[in-house]
Scaffold this motif. Structure first.
Motif, PDB file in Angstrom:
ATOM      1  N   LYS A 121       8.336  -4.191  -5.188  1.00  0.00           N
ATOM      2  CA  LYS A 121       9.558  -4.939  -4.811  1.00  0.00           C
ATOM      3  C   LYS A 121      10.809  -4.188  -5.247  1.00  0.00           C
ATOM      4  O   LYS A 121      11.788  -4.104  -4.502  1.00  0.00           O
ATOM      5  N   VAL A 172       7.077 -10.805   0.616  1.00  0.00           N
ATOM      6  CA  VAL A 172       7.842  -9.547   0.658  1.00  0.00           C
ATOM      7  C   VAL A 172       7.942  -9.104   2.122  1.00  0.00           C
ATOM      8  O   VAL A 172       6.928  -8.726   2.723  1.00  0.00           O
ATOM      9  N   ARG A 198      17.414  -3.476  -0.945  1.00  0.00           N
ATOM     10  CA  ARG A 198      17.774  -4.798  -0.391  1.00  0.00           C
ATOM     11  C   ARG A 198      18.805  -4.638   0.717  1.00  0.00           C
ATOM     12  O   ARG A 198      19.720  -3.827   0.605  1.00  0.00           O
ATOM     13  N   GLU A 257       5.692  -5.933  -8.774  1.00  0.00           N
ATOM     14  CA  GLU A 257       7.108  -5.863  -9.180  1.00  0.00           C
ATOM     15  C   GLU A 257       7.673  -4.478  -8.881  1.00  0.00           C
ATOM     16  O   GLU A 257       8.822  -4.343  -8.445  1.00  0.00           O
TER      17      GLU A 257
END
Ligand SMILES: *Cc1c(COP(=O)(O)O)cnc(C)c1O
Length: 344
Positions: free
Chosen positions: A338, A189, A343, A335
């Motif tokens: 993330k 990550v 993004r 999760e």
């Protein structure tokens, strides 16, 4: 009555020394600078050195002991978070004149409250036990030669602690396992880094059969990450817009209402947004401990700072790691982390 702000509880003046980047613990070189500067400014050496094993990570015990011995200053190890951690194979709490462990509810093992003090010196132990039990002399009635404290552990708490000692190895293994899982699942990550122990090896000087061991063997009481400032977390533009109530403060429903959502030293907006995102997913995460010299109650005490603890506070975060955190929980937490990242 005059209010003397720098003299706390025991009447001592704390002198704060900043962290080093690799362990986040007391920086030994800055410690030596602080000792010499106190001597120059006050004519006295500090009365004790108190290294803290932050999140269980061992401090550089041999370097700290070397400095302490050079100036004849006793070391009181705050191994409250470091129960079971080792430095060069030796347990934390056994390097200094005294070692202190906490068995508070959130520590590696618990007696619900209380802790333990480690010392090799029987005389000192006797004196400490006198102080811990109100300095009661052996008469048929209460006779106090000195003013003591009511700090002894109750038999009920001690009983819980004896039970907890049977699971301590499991707890240690579990915390290390959870840390390894976070390290593995977060390794790809970008901008999120798990804080891990440095990894040199050395001879275990506590043993006769000198075996090679890791210099640092943290119990990983808490798993911590840092989030780079340029990582965009969803909703970070709204971080600190509202005053949080009762995130860590208060007891029995008693809290002080915060005057403002901001203080002059706080985690970056993306870290706060991550905390909120995790909170919404029923995951309790927290910023790392705020530097002591930035606490209003210690704002005027002498502090030797290098910027490291403040920099860590801006980017750091503690993740769940306790005995009930399962592999599935860690996967869910990762999760959620993330998913909270925008993004590019
Ligand atoms: C928890 C803790 C303490 C205090 O221990 P208590 O048993 O809660 O009084 C002291 N130092 C550190 C570093 C701690 O984490």
């Amino acid at each position: 009555m005059t209010f003397i702000p720098y003299r706390i509880l025991l009447g001592a003046t704390p002198v704060l020394v900043d962290s080093e980047p690799d362990t986040w613990n007391i920086d030994p070189e800055l410690l030596e600078e602080a000792i010499l500067d106190r001597k120059a400014k006050t004519g006295k050496y500090p009365k004790a050195i108190v290294p803290v094993a932050l999140y269980g990570m061992p401090y550089k015990a041999d370097r700290i002991m070397e400095i302490a011995n050079k100036y004849g200053i006793p070391v009181v190890e705050d191994a409250a978070e470091g129960f079971g951690s080792r430095y060069k194979g030796q347990m934390l709490g056994t390097f200094g004149k005294y070692g202190v462990l906490s068995f508070n509810g959130n520590k590696m093992i618990t007696t619900s409250g209380g802790g333990a003090l480690i010392t090799e010196d029987e005389e000192h132990w006797r004196e400490i036990m006198m102080y811990a039990t109100q300095y009661r002399e052996s008469y048929p009635y209460y006779q106090h030669e000195k003013i003591g404290y009511n700090y002894r552990m109750s038999n009920i708490c001690a009983g819980i602690g004896r039970g907890q000692m049977t699971v301590v190895d499991q707890h240690l293994a579990h915390h290390k396992h959870v840390q390894a899982l976070y390290e593995d699942l977060l390794k790809d990550v970008p901008g999120v880094h798990v804080h891990s122990q440095p990894n040199p090896r050395s001879l275990d000087y506590a043993r006769d059969d000198k075996e090679e061991v890791p210099v640092y063997d943290s119990n990983y009481w808490l798993c911590t990450i840092t989030i780079d400032e340029d990582v965009k977390v969803k909703g970070q533009e709204n971080a600190y817009k509202t005053i949080v109530t009762g995130a860590v403060g208060g007891a029995a429903g008693v809290i002080h209402a915060a005057e403002s959502a901001h203080t002059d030293c706080e985690p970056n907006a993306n870290v706060e947004a991550m905390r909120v995102a995790l909170d919404k997913a029923q995951i309790e995460a927290r910023p790392v401990w705020k530097p002591m010299h930035k606490q209003p109650c210690y704002k005027d005490v002498p502090a030797y700072v290098n910027g490291v603890s403040e920099a860590i506070f801006k980017v750091g975060m503690c993740l769940p790691a306790g005995p009930y955190v399962s592999d599935d929980d860690v996967k869910y937490i990762v999760e959620t982390i993330k998913a909270a990242i925008e993004r590019a």
